[in-house]
Design a protein around this motif. Sequence first.
Motif, PDB file in Angstrom:
ATOM      1  N   ILE A  34     101.518 -44.768  36.341  1.00  0.00           N
ATOM      2  CA  ILE A  34     102.780 -45.332  36.823  1.00  0.00           C
ATOM      3  C   ILE A  34     102.512 -45.997  38.169  1.00  0.00           C
ATOM      4  N   SER A  76     104.777 -51.735  39.737  1.00  0.00           N
ATOM      5  CA  SER A  76     105.262 -52.776  38.826  1.00  0.00           C
ATOM      6  C   SER A  76     105.893 -52.230  37.547  1.00  0.00           C
ATOM      7  N   ASN A  77     105.631 -50.952  37.222  1.00  0.00           N
ATOM      8  CA  ASN A  77     106.213 -50.429  35.975  1.00  0.00           C
ATOM      9  C   ASN A  77     107.063 -49.170  36.158  1.00  0.00           C
ATOM     10  N   THR A  83     110.469 -48.713  34.507  1.00  0.00           N
ATOM     11  CA  THR A  83     110.605 -48.510  33.060  1.00  0.00           C
ATOM     12  C   THR A  83     110.723 -47.029  32.705  1.00  0.00           C
TER      13      THR A  83
END
Length: 217
Positions: A105, A108-109, A112
């Motif tokens: 993680i 940028s993610n 999500t």
Amino acid sequence: MRKYLIILFVFASLQLWGQKDIYESVRFDELSAEHSTLAIIPFFANLDLEQELSKEELGRLEELEGKAVQDALETYFGRGKKKKKFSVEFQNVENTNALLAQNNINYSNIDTYTIKQLSEILQVDGIVSGNIDLNVLLSRGVSDEVSFLDYLLGDANYGRIGIKISDGKTGKLLWKYENEITKKSGRNTTDLIDKMMKKMTRRFPYDKERKKTRKRT
């Protein structure tokens, strides 16, 4: 002339009045009753700078600003820990970021993943997160000198910050604080967070003194 100055003063006062906002869930006491540890994750930063930057460079700077808020909050809460000021502990951000990295993680993610997922991965009871919108690189330091002309031209405004606390088990939003960032807010990110949190000490839900007051009422 005096009449115009009065109008401008009233206008400025109204602007300042509407610059901050606090939300607290009616279920805060219920959902936070067993909270012992919270994790502070990097904030989502949105930069609107004058200079032209590549997408990659802008992303890099936004990550730096987002992590600067994470570090500044840890610094503030760390001072409170020494004074036994809060009813919860705050996970060391180095451990937080290491656990995130171990689970692939990154900045940028991370958006999500749900609050419940992040809480399980970080093994905490709740998550401190948020957003910061800036038109300057606050982490590098800015001038805190303000003139009346700055207010008239809008040059005293640097952006806006929102801090959220969410329950790990349910993912529910428990508390949120939003405020404008101006030249008077602080010379850098650490200064901003320190001044902002001190002003709302008794309104921070995990402040021990606040909890004592609520129990008496």
